[in-house]
Design a protein around this motif. Sequence first.
Motif, mmCIF file in Angstrom:
data_model
loop_
_atom_site.group_PDB
_atom_site.id
_atom_site.type_symbol
_atom_site.label_atom_id
_atom_site.label_comp_id
_atom_site.label_asym_id
_atom_site.label_seq_id
_atom_site.Cartn_x
_atom_site.Cartn_y
_atom_site.Cartn_z
ATOM 1 N N LYS A 50 0.810 -1.151 -0.005
ATOM 2 C CA LYS A 50 0.161 0.163 -0.083
ATOM 3 C C LYS A 50 0.656 1.196 0.255
ATOM 4 O O LYS A 50 0.364 2.452 -0.024
ATOM 5 N N ARG A 52 2.322 2.674 2.369
ATOM 6 C CA ARG A 52 1.792 3.689 3.522
ATOM 7 C C ARG A 52 2.929 4.437 4.263
ATOM 8 O O ARG A 52 4.137 3.692 4.515
ATOM 9 N N SER A 138 -8.215 -1.514 3.393
ATOM 10 C CA SER A 138 -8.632 -1.458 2.085
ATOM 11 C C SER A 138 -7.654 -1.609 1.083
ATOM 12 O O SER A 138 -6.505 -1.339 1.126
ATOM 13 N N ASN A 140 -6.055 -0.636 -1.533
ATOM 14 C CA ASN A 140 -5.841 0.599 -2.507
ATOM 15 C C ASN A 140 -4.552 1.076 -2.144
ATOM 16 O O ASN A 140 -4.085 0.895 -0.951
ATOM 17 N N SER A 146 -11.030 3.852 -2.135
ATOM 18 C CA SER A 146 -10.950 2.455 -1.705
ATOM 19 C C SER A 146 -11.766 1.846 -2.837
ATOM 20 O O SER A 146 -12.590 2.297 -3.345
ATOM 21 N N GLU A 173 -16.293 2.575 4.085
ATOM 22 C CA GLU A 173 -15.413 1.709 5.129
ATOM 23 C C GLU A 173 -16.379 1.491 6.450
ATOM 24 O O GLU A 173 -17.425 2.276 6.503
#
Length: 312
Positions: A50, A52, A138, A140, A146, A173
């Motif tokens: 992801k 992040r 999620s 994405n 999402s 979500e």
Amino acid sequence: MIFEPLSDSLEKALQILHQGELIGLPTETVYGVAADATNELAVAKIFELKNRPTFNPLIIHGPTRTCFEEHVLWNEKADVLAKTFWPGPLTLVLPRLVSSPLSLLASAGLDSLAIRVPNHPLALTLLQKFGKLLAAPSANPSGKTSPTQASHVEEDFPNLFILDGGDTTVGLESTIVDLTSPSPRLLRPGGISQEEVESVVGPLKFPHQNSIKAPGMMKSHYAPTLPLHLNVQEPSEGEAFLAFGPTPYKGSSVLNLSEEGNLTEAAANLFKMIRLLDRPPFQKISVAPIPLNGLGLALNDRLQRAAATREL
Ligand code: AMP
Ligand code: MG
């Protein structure tokens, strides 16, 4: 790649999860990217995929309420919310039991855990067959919308094994309610309305400022008791050393996040190793420099927070 939910592809998905790899999983809220929640390295791969920039805690998914009993401390409000809304788009944040074998990275070192039973037949079947909990944010890349269809996941992650569960029915979500203190707090609005939650547990409070944006600064966030010194090339004698990559330093005061200099492995080891070094006879933990690419950003972010907490 997208796969129809036939028994063959379910078996394949289970095999991938057992091997510590990721799958794209339909739920009623949005599609998730799921990993075995007990496997630190598999969880680290989620953050890597992801991209992040920080280690946000992940929601842990299970097939029934009772599956979470060995991981969190239940209370009456959690009980009634779970009985009313599960399976469904409601995530409960509860105190994490120290004895829980779940990945420490999955809850980003917090002493709480976010849990949910999703209301999707395919997700439930997979969870039941897998027999272990799944960490699943999620599916994405960080900062993007999402996914509500298997094809959305495929666009972003063409190499991921994705189970096709059709369009998600909720498309939003999950609602997140924090039950770690006596007054429940609404951390994120979502698939179940505030009014619906309040009809069961009474008025909800709102989050303390910044508590979601910066989980590292949350009061309940695990911070080491020993001072942490970053970017240390040469540790002094007697201090604990958290190395990264090849190092000449050995012995019981040294742990290596990844001897090969692999950032995903380092992320998987981070919280566990800090805990192991955060104790007598050490008086300080020195941490080797960690590069700022890929997961290195999140690693440095987390370490900087841990180093700064003592100065607050
Ligand atoms: P996502 O899975 O991408 O929908 O995001 C998960 C959300 O759950 C994030 O906003 C997290 O901050 C939140 N979350 C997960 N675990 C916790 C926790 N232990 N305490 C507070 N928030 C949490
Ligand atoms: Mg998300």
